[in-house]
Design a protein around this motif. Sequence first.
Motif, PDB file in Angstrom:
ATOM      1  N   GLN A 156       0.866  -1.223  -0.111  1.00  0.00           N
ATOM      2  CA  GLN A 156       0.017   0.101   0.093  1.00  0.00           C
ATOM      3  C   GLN A 156       0.825   1.116   0.078  1.00  0.00           C
ATOM      4  OE1 GLN A 156      -3.193   0.215  -0.812  1.00  0.00           O
ATOM      5  NE2 GLN A 156      -2.688  -1.955  -0.867  1.00  0.00           N
ATOM      6  N   GLU A 157       2.134   1.056   0.373  1.00  0.00           N
ATOM      7  CA  GLU A 157       3.002   2.312   0.490  1.00  0.00           C
ATOM      8  C   GLU A 157       3.391   2.934  -0.802  1.00  0.00           C
ATOM      9  OE1 GLU A 157       4.210   4.595   2.854  1.00  0.00           O
ATOM     10  OE2 GLU A 157       3.141   3.459   4.376  1.00  0.00           O
ATOM     11  N   LEU A 158       3.475   1.734  -1.841  1.00  0.00           N
ATOM     12  CA  LEU A 158       3.720   1.793  -3.327  1.00  0.00           C
ATOM     13  C   LEU A 158       2.581   2.099  -4.104  1.00  0.00           C
ATOM     14  CD1 LEU A 158       5.988  -1.145  -3.665  1.00  0.00           C
ATOM     15  CD2 LEU A 158       6.653   0.985  -3.663  1.00  0.00           C
ATOM     16  N   VAL A 159       1.528   1.691  -3.703  1.00  0.00           N
ATOM     17  CA  VAL A 159      -0.021   2.088  -4.310  1.00  0.00           C
ATOM     18  C   VAL A 159      -0.155   3.597  -3.856  1.00  0.00           C
ATOM     19  CG1 VAL A 159      -2.567   1.597  -4.389  1.00  0.00           C
ATOM     20  CG2 VAL A 159      -0.890  -0.332  -4.256  1.00  0.00           C
ATOM     21  N   SER A 160      -0.139   4.090  -2.862  1.00  0.00           N
ATOM     22  CA  SER A 160      -0.045   5.384  -2.630  1.00  0.00           C
ATOM     23  C   SER A 160       0.802   6.249  -3.391  1.00  0.00           C
ATOM     24  CB  SER A 160      -0.035   5.602  -0.940  1.00  0.00           C
ATOM     25  OG  SER A 160       1.074   5.563  -0.587  1.00  0.00           O
ATOM     26  N   ARG A 161       1.579   5.843  -3.827  1.00  0.00           N
ATOM     27  CA  ARG A 161       2.494   6.839  -4.533  1.00  0.00           C
ATOM     28  C   ARG A 161       2.596   6.240  -6.308  1.00  0.00           C
ATOM     29  NH1 ARG A 161       4.630   5.722   0.230  1.00  0.00           N
ATOM     30  NH2 ARG A 161       5.765   7.163   1.386  1.00  0.00           N
ATOM     31  N   ASP A 162       1.378   5.807  -6.365  1.00  0.00           N
ATOM     32  CA  ASP A 162       1.240   5.303  -7.990  1.00  0.00           C
ATOM     33  C   ASP A 162       2.187   4.493  -8.551  1.00  0.00           C
ATOM     34  OD1 ASP A 162      -1.302   6.678  -7.866  1.00  0.00           O
ATOM     35  OD2 ASP A 162      -0.387   8.587  -8.261  1.00  0.00           O
ATOM     36  N   TYR A 163       2.802   3.702  -7.823  1.00  0.00           N
ATOM     37  CA  TYR A 163       3.908   2.683  -8.414  1.00  0.00           C
ATOM     38  C   TYR A 163       3.156   1.509  -9.500  1.00  0.00           C
ATOM     39  CZ  TYR A 163       8.196   4.198  -6.185  1.00  0.00           C
ATOM     40  OH  TYR A 163       9.422   4.658  -6.052  1.00  0.00           O
ATOM     41  N   ASP A 164       3.676   1.371 -10.631  1.00  0.00           N
ATOM     42  CA  ASP A 164       3.480   0.397 -11.417  1.00  0.00           C
ATOM     43  C   ASP A 164       4.065  -1.011 -10.750  1.00  0.00           C
ATOM     44  OD1 ASP A 164       3.088  -1.724 -13.480  1.00  0.00           O
ATOM     45  OD2 ASP A 164       4.267  -0.452 -14.766  1.00  0.00           O
ATOM     46  N   LEU A 165       3.022  -1.826 -10.198  1.00  0.00           N
ATOM     47  CA  LEU A 165       3.275  -2.855  -9.692  1.00  0.00           C
ATOM     48  C   LEU A 165       3.495  -4.243 -10.526  1.00  0.00           C
ATOM     49  CD1 LEU A 165       1.685  -2.269  -6.060  1.00  0.00           C
ATOM     50  CD2 LEU A 165       3.840  -1.744  -6.984  1.00  0.00           C
ATOM     51  N   SER A 166       2.982  -3.984 -11.816  1.00  0.00           N
ATOM     52  CA  SER A 166       2.797  -5.297 -12.451  1.00  0.00           C
ATOM     53  C   SER A 166       3.965  -6.257 -12.864  1.00  0.00           C
ATOM     54  CB  SER A 166       2.474  -4.680 -14.054  1.00  0.00           C
ATOM     55  OG  SER A 166       3.527  -3.930 -14.625  1.00  0.00           O
ATOM     56  N   GLU A 167       5.269  -5.491 -12.437  1.00  0.00           N
ATOM     57  CA  GLU A 167       6.412  -6.671 -12.564  1.00  0.00           C
ATOM     58  C   GLU A 167       6.688  -7.029 -11.143  1.00  0.00           C
ATOM     59  OE1 GLU A 167       7.619  -7.782 -15.413  1.00  0.00           O
ATOM     60  OE2 GLU A 167       5.846  -6.753 -16.408  1.00  0.00           O
ATOM     61  N   LEU A 168       6.232  -6.248 -10.091  1.00  0.00           N
ATOM     62  CA  LEU A 168       6.773  -6.678  -8.795  1.00  0.00           C
ATOM     63  C   LEU A 168       6.524  -8.002  -8.419  1.00  0.00           C
ATOM     64  CD1 LEU A 168       7.576  -4.924  -6.342  1.00  0.00           C
ATOM     65  CD2 LEU A 168       5.469  -5.371  -5.155  1.00  0.00           C
ATOM     66  N   ARG A 169       7.445  -8.874  -7.791  1.00  0.00           N
ATOM     67  CA  ARG A 169       7.563 -10.094  -7.521  1.00  0.00           C
ATOM     68  C   ARG A 169       8.009 -10.374  -6.108  1.00  0.00           C
ATOM     69  NH1 ARG A 169      12.388 -13.714  -7.479  1.00  0.00           N
ATOM     70  NH2 ARG A 169      11.733 -15.632  -7.465  1.00  0.00           N
ATOM     71  N   ARG A 170       7.229 -11.168  -5.443  1.00  0.00           N
ATOM     72  CA  ARG A 170       7.538 -11.636  -4.077  1.00  0.00           C
ATOM     73  C   ARG A 170       8.395 -12.695  -4.219  1.00  0.00           C
ATOM     74  NH1 ARG A 170       3.305 -12.423   0.996  1.00  0.00           N
ATOM     75  NH2 ARG A 170       5.111 -12.469   2.467  1.00  0.00           N
ATOM     76  N   LEU A 171       9.592 -12.306  -3.441  1.00  0.00           N
ATOM     77  CA  LEU A 171      10.663 -13.564  -3.172  1.00  0.00           C
ATOM     78  C   LEU A 171      10.506 -14.383  -2.312  1.00  0.00           C
ATOM     79  CD1 LEU A 171      12.057 -10.508  -4.295  1.00  0.00           C
ATOM     80  CD2 LEU A 171      14.058 -11.968  -3.965  1.00  0.00           C
ATOM     81  N   PRO A 172      10.986 -15.737  -2.560  1.00  0.00           N
ATOM     82  CA  PRO A 172      10.808 -16.568  -1.625  1.00  0.00           C
ATOM     83  C   PRO A 172      12.059 -16.872  -0.714  1.00  0.00           C
ATOM     84  CG  PRO A 172      11.115 -17.662  -3.625  1.00  0.00           C
ATOM     85  CD  PRO A 172      10.935 -16.165  -3.892  1.00  0.00           C
ATOM     86  N   HIS A 173      11.798 -16.837   0.545  1.00  0.00           N
ATOM     87  CA  HIS A 173      12.924 -17.256   1.477  1.00  0.00           C
ATOM     88  C   HIS A 173      12.874 -18.451   2.343  1.00  0.00           C
ATOM     89  CE1 HIS A 173      15.119 -13.336   1.569  1.00  0.00           C
ATOM     90  NE2 HIS A 173      13.935 -12.864   1.218  1.00  0.00           N
ATOM     91  N   GLN A 174      13.757 -19.184   2.692  1.00  0.00           N
ATOM     92  CA  GLN A 174      13.893 -20.306   3.549  1.00  0.00           C
ATOM     93  C   GLN A 174      14.171 -19.663   5.113  1.00  0.00           C
ATOM     94  OE1 GLN A 174      17.396 -22.699   2.689  1.00  0.00           O
ATOM     95  NE2 GLN A 174      16.421 -23.654   0.983  1.00  0.00           N
ATOM     96  N   ALA A 175      13.577 -20.308   5.963  1.00  0.00           N
ATOM     97  CA  ALA A 175      13.652 -19.880   7.202  1.00  0.00           C
ATOM     98  C   ALA A 175      15.048 -19.383   7.549  1.00  0.00           C
ATOM     99  CB  ALA A 175      13.080 -21.047   8.180  1.00  0.00           C
ATOM    100  N   GLU A 176      16.004 -20.073   7.211  1.00  0.00           N
ATOM    101  CA  GLU A 176      17.298 -19.712   7.417  1.00  0.00           C
ATOM    102  C   GLU A 176      18.092 -20.033   6.144  1.00  0.00           C
ATOM    103  OE1 GLU A 176      17.844 -21.208  12.012  1.00  0.00           O
ATOM    104  OE2 GLU A 176      19.195 -22.135  10.484  1.00  0.00           O
ATOM    105  N   THR A 177      18.811 -18.864   5.834  1.00  0.00           N
ATOM    106  CA  THR A 177      19.572 -19.208   4.486  1.00  0.00           C
ATOM    107  C   THR A 177      21.069 -19.543   4.899  1.00  0.00           C
ATOM    108  OG1 THR A 177      20.241 -16.990   4.552  1.00  0.00           O
ATOM    109  CG2 THR A 177      18.480 -17.517   3.169  1.00  0.00           C
ATOM    110  N   LYS A 178      21.314 -20.582   4.371  1.00  0.00           N
ATOM    111  CA  LYS A 178      22.937 -20.938   4.790  1.00  0.00           C
ATOM    112  C   LYS A 178      23.945 -21.292   3.386  1.00  0.00           C
ATOM    113  CE  LYS A 178      20.816 -24.153   8.139  1.00  0.00           C
ATOM    114  NZ  LYS A 178      20.515 -25.288   8.815  1.00  0.00           N
ATOM    115  N   ASP A 179      24.883 -20.938   3.773  1.00  0.00           N
ATOM    116  CA  ASP A 179      25.907 -20.966   2.674  1.00  0.00           C
ATOM    117  C   ASP A 179      26.489 -22.554   2.192  1.00  0.00           C
ATOM    118  OD1 ASP A 179      27.702 -18.340   3.878  1.00  0.00           O
ATOM    119  OD2 ASP A 179      26.279 -18.153   2.468  1.00  0.00           O
TER     120      ASP A 179
END
Length: 179
Positions: A156-179
């Motif tokens: 909503q912070e982006l919507v309120s500023r008129d951002y084009d969200l058509s390409e916005l992607r939610r990134l997946p995360h593991q609970a812990e990222t390990k090397d």
Amino acid sequence: MKRLLIALTLLATLLTTACSENEMPNQKLADSVNLESFMGTWYVHGHTPTFMDKEAYDATETYELDGKKIRTTYRYRKGSHEGKWKEYHPVGKVYDHESNAEWRMRFFGILNAAYYILYVDPSYEYTVVGHPGRSMAWIMSRSPQMTDSKYDELIQELVSRDYDLSELRRLPHQAETKD
């Protein structure tokens, strides 16, 4: 040939996102950003992918103050949670010292791009970052987990500023990222 195509694509992307040193923000930024509190690692939960990171998983942005520079490490796994780590190191500089919410990021030592901190919560647990063109954005938190309701609230912070969200992607995360 493949490297030349990648280099030309990168250059075109950066040129379309570059800005002049005199450009003023064309949108409301965070009122004030405490740089020391903002430093550290942020987990990227939403972003507008570029050709470099369109298959990003477990992405983080880490900021470290180094005098007047902000050393940045953008790190992610390519293609899956088990993918190879990729890393980039743009260097930031605060452009608006009154609010600390407007930065310039230098990529590959040649191009500056505006980096707008649009929102940061009082506890510095969540932030939303944008760009003058309103087509590129990043939603980040200090944790690899983010609830759907919090993500939607930050959208909503982006919507309120008129951002084009058509390409916005939610990134997946593991609970812990390990090397």
